[in-house]
Design an enzyme around this catalytic site. Structure first.
Site, mmCIF file in Angstrom:
data_model
loop_
_atom_site.group_PDB
_atom_site.id
_atom_site.type_symbol
_atom_site.label_atom_id
_atom_site.label_comp_id
_atom_site.label_asym_id
_atom_site.label_seq_id
_atom_site.Cartn_x
_atom_site.Cartn_y
_atom_site.Cartn_z
ATOM 1 N N ASP A 48 7.788 4.287 5.040
ATOM 2 C CA ASP A 48 6.680 5.228 5.015
ATOM 3 C C ASP A 48 7.186 6.664 4.930
ATOM 4 O OD1 ASP A 48 4.711 7.115 6.498
ATOM 5 O OD2 ASP A 48 3.498 5.344 6.110
ATOM 6 N N ASP A 102 -1.327 6.773 2.674
ATOM 7 C CA ASP A 102 -0.323 7.022 3.711
ATOM 8 C C ASP A 102 -0.919 6.883 5.109
ATOM 9 O OD1 ASP A 102 1.697 9.768 4.869
ATOM 10 O OD2 ASP A 102 2.070 7.625 4.851
ATOM 11 N N ASP A 152 7.123 9.212 1.683
ATOM 12 C CA ASP A 152 6.398 10.473 1.851
ATOM 13 C C ASP A 152 7.133 11.596 1.139
ATOM 14 O OD1 ASP A 152 5.213 10.084 5.295
ATOM 15 O OD2 ASP A 152 4.466 9.303 3.400
ATOM 16 N N ASP A 182 -1.796 2.564 5.270
ATOM 17 C CA ASP A 182 -0.693 1.610 5.491
ATOM 18 C C ASP A 182 -0.350 1.492 6.975
ATOM 19 O OD1 ASP A 182 1.879 3.860 4.096
ATOM 20 O OD2 ASP A 182 0.556 4.065 5.845
ATOM 21 N N VAL A 215 0.836 -1.200 0.000
ATOM 22 C CA VAL A 215 0.000 0.000 0.000
ATOM 23 C C VAL A 215 0.871 1.251 0.000
ATOM 24 C CG1 VAL A 215 -1.665 1.331 1.377
ATOM 25 C CG2 VAL A 215 -1.948 -1.150 1.096
ATOM 26 N N THR A 216 1.940 1.216 0.760
ATOM 27 C CA THR A 216 2.843 2.367 0.802
ATOM 28 C C THR A 216 3.433 2.647 -0.582
ATOM 29 O OG1 THR A 216 3.430 1.817 3.095
ATOM 30 C CG2 THR A 216 4.904 3.322 1.909
HETATM 31 C C1 LIG Z 1 -14.915 19.868 -5.253
HETATM 32 C C2 LIG Z 1 -13.602 20.452 -4.759
HETATM 33 C C3 LIG Z 1 -12.501 20.032 -5.712
HETATM 34 C C4 LIG Z 1 -11.157 20.516 -5.223
HETATM 35 C C5 LIG Z 1 -10.252 19.332 -5.010
HETATM 36 C C6 LIG Z 1 -10.161 19.020 -3.528
HETATM 37 C C7 LIG Z 1 -9.508 17.660 -3.376
HETATM 38 C C8 LIG Z 1 -8.552 17.659 -2.231
HETATM 39 C C9 LIG Z 1 -9.294 17.401 -0.968
HETATM 40 C C10 LIG Z 1 -8.641 17.027 0.117
HETATM 41 C C11 LIG Z 1 -7.169 16.792 0.064
HETATM 42 C C12 LIG Z 1 -6.699 16.257 1.385
HETATM 43 C C13 LIG Z 1 -5.598 15.258 1.140
HETATM 44 C C14 LIG Z 1 -4.478 15.414 2.110
HETATM 45 C C15 LIG Z 1 -4.540 14.353 3.182
HETATM 46 C C16 LIG Z 1 -3.184 14.163 3.848
HETATM 47 C C17 LIG Z 1 -3.105 12.784 4.434
HETATM 48 C C18 LIG Z 1 -1.715 12.468 4.867
HETATM 49 O O1 LIG Z 1 -1.128 11.539 4.421
HETATM 50 O O2 LIG Z 1 -1.125 13.311 5.776
HETATM 51 C C19 LIG Z 1 0.113 12.809 6.242
HETATM 52 C C20 LIG Z 1 0.055 12.882 7.744
HETATM 53 C C21 LIG Z 1 1.382 12.486 8.373
HETATM 54 O O3 LIG Z 1 1.732 11.279 7.823
HETATM 55 P P1 LIG Z 1 2.853 10.307 8.515
HETATM 56 O O4 LIG Z 1 2.799 10.413 9.985
HETATM 57 O O5 LIG Z 1 2.695 8.990 7.859
HETATM 58 O O6 LIG Z 1 4.261 10.854 7.975
HETATM 59 C C22 LIG Z 1 5.127 11.648 8.747
HETATM 60 C C23 LIG Z 1 5.368 12.888 7.939
HETATM 61 O O7 LIG Z 1 5.847 12.527 6.676
HETATM 62 C C24 LIG Z 1 6.399 13.745 8.629
HETATM 63 O O8 LIG Z 1 6.633 14.822 7.774
HETATM 64 P P2 LIG Z 1 6.703 16.278 8.419
HETATM 65 O O9 LIG Z 1 5.336 16.515 9.011
HETATM 66 O O10 LIG Z 1 7.781 16.220 9.464
HETATM 67 O O11 LIG Z 1 7.041 17.196 7.282
HETATM 68 C C25 LIG Z 1 7.698 12.988 8.831
HETATM 69 O O12 LIG Z 1 8.598 13.800 9.539
HETATM 70 C C26 LIG Z 1 7.453 11.713 9.618
HETATM 71 O O13 LIG Z 1 8.642 10.994 9.676
HETATM 72 C C27 LIG Z 1 6.400 10.863 8.928
HETATM 73 O O14 LIG Z 1 6.120 9.727 9.711
HETATM 74 O O15 LIG Z 1 -0.993 11.995 8.124
HETATM 75 C C28 LIG Z 1 -1.951 12.647 8.817
HETATM 76 O O16 LIG Z 1 -1.830 13.786 9.149
HETATM 77 C C29 LIG Z 1 -3.161 11.824 9.100
HETATM 78 C C30 LIG Z 1 -4.390 12.729 9.137
HETATM 79 C C31 LIG Z 1 -4.743 13.229 7.721
HETATM 80 C C32 LIG Z 1 -5.475 14.547 7.806
HETATM 81 C C33 LIG Z 1 -6.000 14.974 6.417
HETATM 82 C C34 LIG Z 1 -7.076 16.016 6.515
HETATM 83 C C35 LIG Z 1 -7.679 16.288 5.118
HETATM 84 C C36 LIG Z 1 -9.169 16.354 5.211
HETATM 85 C C37 LIG Z 1 -9.874 17.183 4.455
HETATM 86 C C38 LIG Z 1 -9.166 18.304 3.751
HETATM 87 C C39 LIG Z 1 -10.179 19.348 3.348
HETATM 88 C C40 LIG Z 1 -10.956 18.857 2.145
HETATM 89 C C41 LIG Z 1 -11.677 19.984 1.505
HETATM 90 C C42 LIG Z 1 -12.073 19.556 0.096
HETATM 91 C C43 LIG Z 1 -13.017 20.585 -0.516
HETATM 92 C C44 LIG Z 1 -12.226 21.735 -1.098
HETATM 93 C C45 LIG Z 1 -13.155 22.871 -1.411
HETATM 94 N N1 LIG Z 2 4.492 0.040 5.039
HETATM 95 C C1 LIG Z 2 4.359 0.457 6.307
HETATM 96 C C2 LIG Z 2 3.818 1.737 6.569
HETATM 97 C C3 LIG Z 2 3.703 2.147 7.875
HETATM 98 N N2 LIG Z 2 4.104 1.300 8.878
HETATM 99 C C4 LIG Z 2 3.978 1.719 10.287
HETATM 100 O O1 LIG Z 2 3.034 2.755 10.404
HETATM 101 C C5 LIG Z 2 3.697 3.970 10.814
HETATM 102 C C6 LIG Z 2 3.161 5.125 10.006
HETATM 103 O O2 LIG Z 2 1.803 5.219 10.345
HETATM 104 P P1 LIG Z 2 0.862 6.181 9.435
HETATM 105 O O3 LIG Z 2 -0.495 6.030 10.038
HETATM 106 O O4 LIG Z 2 1.442 7.555 9.596
HETATM 107 O O5 LIG Z 2 0.972 5.666 8.046
HETATM 108 C C7 LIG Z 2 5.147 3.751 10.520
HETATM 109 O O6 LIG Z 2 5.930 4.566 11.361
HETATM 110 C C8 LIG Z 2 5.306 2.292 10.796
HETATM 111 O O7 LIG Z 2 5.397 2.084 12.183
HETATM 112 C C9 LIG Z 2 4.626 0.037 8.603
HETATM 113 O O8 LIG Z 2 4.996 -0.700 9.558
HETATM 114 N N3 LIG Z 2 4.749 -0.362 7.316
HETATM 115 MG MG LIG Z 3 1.722 6.004 6.238
HETATM 116 MG MG LIG Z 4 3.691 8.694 5.987
#
Ligand SMILES: CCCCCCCC/C=C\CCCCCCCC(=O)OC[C@H](COP(=O)(O)O[C@@H]1[C@H](O)[C@H](OP(=O)(O)O)[C@@H](O)[C@H](O)[C@H]1O)OC(=O)CCCCCCC/C=C\CCCCCCCC
Ligand SMILES: Nc1ccn([C@@H]2O[C@H](COP(=O)(O)O)[C@@H](O)[C@H]2O)c(=O)n1
Ligand SMILES: [Mg+2]
Ligand SMILES: [Mg+2]
Length: 212
Positions: free
Chosen positions: A87, A66, A91, A69, A31-32
């Site tokens: 992961d 993201d 990203d 997974d 999935v990732t």
């Molecule tokens: C009709 C309107 C048309 C217009 C098009 C609109 C379409 C788009 C709509 C919504 C888009 C939202 C998508 C974005 C969702 C993001 C999900 C996501 O993966 O977030 C990643 C976040 C963190 O992930 P991880 O913990 O796995 O990764 C960490 C991260 O990489 C760290 O990076 P850093 O932060 O430090 O830079 C690393 O450091 C770390 O190592 C790593 O582990 O996951 C989350 O946050 C999970 C919660 C997701 C929250 C998403 C909220 C979106 C919800 C709705 C948006 C609003 C929609 C409005 C649409 C209508 C527009 C008018």
């Molecule tokens: N292929 C993967 C992807 C993720 N993980 C575990 O999940 C953590 C990230 O969680 P998110 O909800 O932010 O995706 C990652 O730190 C791993 O612990 C995994 O094991 N294998």
């Molecule tokens: Mg992830």
């Molecule tokens: Mg991630």
């Protein structure tokens, strides 16, 4: 911020999908990888062709992988260092492709270099934001702070790019990218300051012992 406040909701929303994927034998790693490939295709095929709305929907369909997974990994009581590494590393690939796709279109057919340059600045600063956290954690510090973490960056650029594809004036995307670049720079400073504060509280030696 979104990560902390919205993760619970999206975990509940996507848990059935995660459970089904595991049931049919799909692994979290698959999935990732597939999710990242989907984002890259959406960003580097649809966007350079000027398909901002459809490209955003395509990317959005894959970017939630993201979240899925990690749910799958936790359901399997996995979640080890390899998954964490994969992961987080992928990203960066997805984030880079996303902003690169916007830049390519507005350097070419979109004929708007200021937006393209702003997208490149966001790309670079977003990488620095993430690197700062990764390096901090490698040294035994924490740095998951800041006003422009990954979710904030993704939501802001995807929503406004998608709406630009529906006719929103491009100036809104330019202003959004400028604000995002500023917020990303602030986040870099926040992360540097939080690590510096920890380094003062923990004299050198203790952090390196933990990192060793
Ligand atoms: C009709 C309107 C048309 C217009 C098009 C609109 C379409 C788009 C709509 C919504 C888009 C939202 C998508 C974005 C969702 C993001 C999900 C996501 O993966 O977030 C990643 C976040 C963190 O992930 P991880 O913990 O796995 O990764 C960490 C991260 O990489 C760290 O990076 P850093 O932060 O430090 O830079 C690393 O450091 C770390 O190592 C790593 O582990 O996951 C989350 O946050 C999970 C919660 C997701 C929250 C998403 C909220 C979106 C919800 C709705 C948006 C609003 C929609 C409005 C649409 C209508 C527009 C008018
Ligand atoms: N292929 C993967 C992807 C993720 N993980 C575990 O999940 C953590 C990230 O969680 P998110 O909800 O932010 O995706 C990652 O730190 C791993 O612990 C995994 O094991 N294998
Ligand atoms: Mg992830
Ligand atoms: Mg991630």
């Amino acid at each position: 911020m979104l990560n902390r406040h919205a993760r619970g909701f999206f975990t509940a929303l996507f848990s059935p999908v995660a459970r089904w994927l595991l049931k049919i034998g799909v692994s979290p790693d698959a999935v990732t990888v597939v999710g990242t490939l989907g984002v890259v295709v959406g960003a580097l095929v649809f966007y350079p062709l000027g398909q901002l709305f459809w490209g955003t929907l395509f990317i959005t369909a894959f970017i939630f992988s993201d979240v899925i997974d990690g749910i799958m990994a936790r359901m399997q009581h996995r979640g080890g260092r390899w998954g964490n590494f994969l992961d987080s590393t992928l990203d960066r690939v997805a984030d880079g492709a996303l902003f690169a796709g916007v830049a390519v279109w507005f350097f070419t057919g979109g004929a708007n270099p200021p937006i393209a340059i702003a997208a490149v600045v966001c790309l670079v600063l977003g990488m620095v934001v993430s690197y700062a956290r990764a390096k901090a954690e490698a040294l035994g510090f924490h740095a998951n702070v800041g006003i422009a973490e990954r979710a904030e960056r993704l939501v802001s650029v995807l929503v406004v790019t998608g709406l630009t594809g529906l006719g929103l004036p491009t100036v809104v995307l330019f202003v959004t990218l400028c604000l995002l670049a500023t917020a990303s720079l602030v986040t870099v400073v926040q992360r540097i300051m939080t690590v510096h504060r920890q380094s003062l509280e923990e004299p050198d030696g203790t952090a390196s012992e933990r990192a060793a």
